[in-house]
Design a protein around this motif. Sequence first.
Motif, PDB file in Angstrom:
ATOM      1  N   GLN A  65      -1.508 -26.213 -26.479  1.00 37.95           N
ATOM      2  CA  GLN A  65      -1.697 -26.732 -25.136  1.00 37.95           C
ATOM      3  C   GLN A  65      -2.897 -27.666 -25.097  1.00 37.95           C
ATOM      4  OE1 GLN A  65       0.353 -26.030 -22.607  1.00 37.95           O
ATOM      5  NE2 GLN A  65       1.608 -24.553 -23.735  1.00 37.95           N
ATOM      6  N   ARG A  89       1.921 -29.753 -26.292  1.00 36.17           N
ATOM      7  CA  ARG A  89       2.189 -29.911 -24.858  1.00 36.17           C
ATOM      8  C   ARG A  89       0.928 -30.410 -24.147  1.00 36.17           C
ATOM      9  NH1 ARG A  89       6.596 -27.174 -22.725  1.00 36.17           N
ATOM     10  NH2 ARG A  89       5.436 -26.684 -20.817  1.00 36.17           N
ATOM     11  N   ASN A  91      -0.846 -31.591 -20.674  1.00 39.67           N
ATOM     12  CA  ASN A  91      -0.764 -31.433 -19.222  1.00 39.67           C
ATOM     13  C   ASN A  91      -1.125 -32.755 -18.544  1.00 39.67           C
ATOM     14  OD1 ASN A  91      -0.684 -30.509 -16.608  1.00 39.67           O
ATOM     15  ND2 ASN A  91      -2.725 -29.592 -16.688  1.00 39.67           N
ATOM     16  N   VAL A 109       3.824 -32.518 -19.598  1.00 35.87           N
ATOM     17  CA  VAL A 109       4.220 -31.666 -18.479  1.00 35.87           C
ATOM     18  C   VAL A 109       3.530 -32.138 -17.205  1.00 35.87           C
ATOM     19  CG1 VAL A 109       4.323 -29.299 -17.620  1.00 35.87           C
ATOM     20  CG2 VAL A 109       4.461 -29.735 -20.077  1.00 35.87           C
ATOM     21  N   GLY A 111       2.177 -31.700 -13.176  1.00 30.75           N
ATOM     22  CA  GLY A 111       1.378 -30.696 -12.495  1.00 30.75           C
ATOM     23  C   GLY A 111       2.013 -30.247 -11.198  1.00 30.75           C
ATOM     24  N   PRO A 117       4.213 -36.124 -14.982  1.00 30.83           N
ATOM     25  CA  PRO A 117       3.803 -36.017 -16.388  1.00 30.83           C
ATOM     26  C   PRO A 117       3.162 -37.293 -16.930  1.00 30.83           C
ATOM     27  CG  PRO A 117       5.995 -35.080 -16.081  1.00 30.83           C
ATOM     28  CD  PRO A 117       5.628 -35.755 -14.792  1.00 30.83           C
ATOM     29  N   SER A 136       6.967 -28.751 -13.798  1.00 32.44           N
ATOM     30  CA  SER A 136       6.189 -27.541 -14.089  1.00 32.44           C
ATOM     31  C   SER A 136       6.656 -26.289 -13.368  1.00 32.44           C
ATOM     32  CB  SER A 136       4.719 -27.777 -13.714  1.00 32.44           C
ATOM     33  OG  SER A 136       4.603 -28.095 -12.333  1.00 32.44           O
ATOM     34  N   GLU A 145      10.704 -29.314  -7.472  1.00 28.21           N
ATOM     35  CA  GLU A 145       9.832 -30.349  -8.020  1.00 28.21           C
ATOM     36  C   GLU A 145       9.609 -31.458  -6.986  1.00 28.21           C
ATOM     37  OE1 GLU A 145       8.218 -30.314 -10.747  1.00 28.21           O
ATOM     38  OE2 GLU A 145       9.171 -28.707 -11.885  1.00 28.21           O
TER      39      GLU A 145
END
Length: 454
Positions: A65, A89, A91, A109, A111, A117, A136, A145
């Motif tokens: 991450q 991945r 963020n 990804v 938020g 993203p 996410s 989303e």
Amino acid sequence: MKKRIIGAGLALAGVGAMAIGLLPQPSLLAAQARGDVVEVADGAALQNAIMWARAGSTIRLADGQYPQVLISREIDGSPIRITGSRGARINRMIFRKAANWRVDGVTIVGGIGKAMPLDIGVSRNIMMVDVKLTGSTPDEGPRWEESNAFVIQNSQHVVIALSEATHVKQIAGIRDSWGVVIEGNRFTNAREGLMTRATHGMMIRHNLFVGWEPRYDLREHPDMIQFFTQQVPTGSSMVTIEGNYLSAGLDRNVQAIFIRAEAYENGKEPLGYHRDFTIRHNVYYGSSRHGISVSSVRGVVVENNTIISSPHGFFGSVPRDQIGRASSGWQPAIIASGITWGRVSNNITALMAIRAESIGTKDINNFVYKPRVPADSVNPGKTFPSPLTAGDLPLSAFAVLPSSENGKRGRGADIRRVGPDAAIRDPEALMREAIALADAARKQDLTKDLLPPQ
């Protein structure tokens, strides 16, 4: 790997690195001296590498991450490449006043809320290749989303290729940009498609659009590809939409290609129209009236497209359910209105309407079938290998039989030129194309009508 959190200072690349103590690590300096790959395994090391890596080097991410990355560094020379597997991945990734960057393989990804993203703004020469962009929220679909998978604004020479965008409200917002290539991507499980405004020199080619989940309780009726002029005085220009598979064969009203110029429609001449569009070798299977709908375009070619109704479409104006939700189904059509000049040729479609105000638009060798006749509706003109059924069908279902009348007369999309399997797989070639598109588009005089070809 446990997610690491870095300080706010480390979230900035390209500004004040010396002041915040973000200095090149010995391992990074050694890698630079050798000119080979820089290995990173956490957020701090990634930001350090972004700040200090040399042009032409590669930053390779270990799986794990990574916190939000903001890149605002312009590179002279060969791009810096950030690469990793899907297990790396990030963020969110944001480009601001950045130049010459390429990202490969990783997952990015979004938020909470509208934090998308990938956010590209005021940047140039940006390539995203084989990346996965996703929302996410924990549920299986995109129902909750609220963000795009990516946005491109006020930028030039941008390539999104061979990638996946999934589990988002909207695939993309593309605005006020030059030289954009969207090639060979898989866009799945979204509620809205590509929404484009005032972009010049653009290629949308060999993409798959499938798995739509609109919020009909909010009266959503998404467009897979839409061009609009809302809040700006100019349309888009030099646009090619080619070889896309636009699949909506389930019980959902999803529009395919929808092009309009609201500013022109409101009388704001001379810049409020689109110009120079080519739409060819696309396959749409669904139940929206707007299979290919173009209006207020100065110069358009619509050729060799297959626009077919799924069994969920119907012929009439009755809402699909008792409460009148937005999911009313229609036989899809090719519609042209307000066109200065154009050519509509070699298409297979359920319906077609070239409005009287489309002066100089030619109708050549099109096959328009009778959707009210059951035999025609499931295999119009006995064109395809077998009758079509509801659902998201494999692309092979739309192969035009050479022995059919449509095959003999060269109508419909050549499925060998459709979808991600037909994509150009050389990202450097795609970037050269993006640069050439932008250069050609900048030579236009948008204040003048586009003359028809001689």
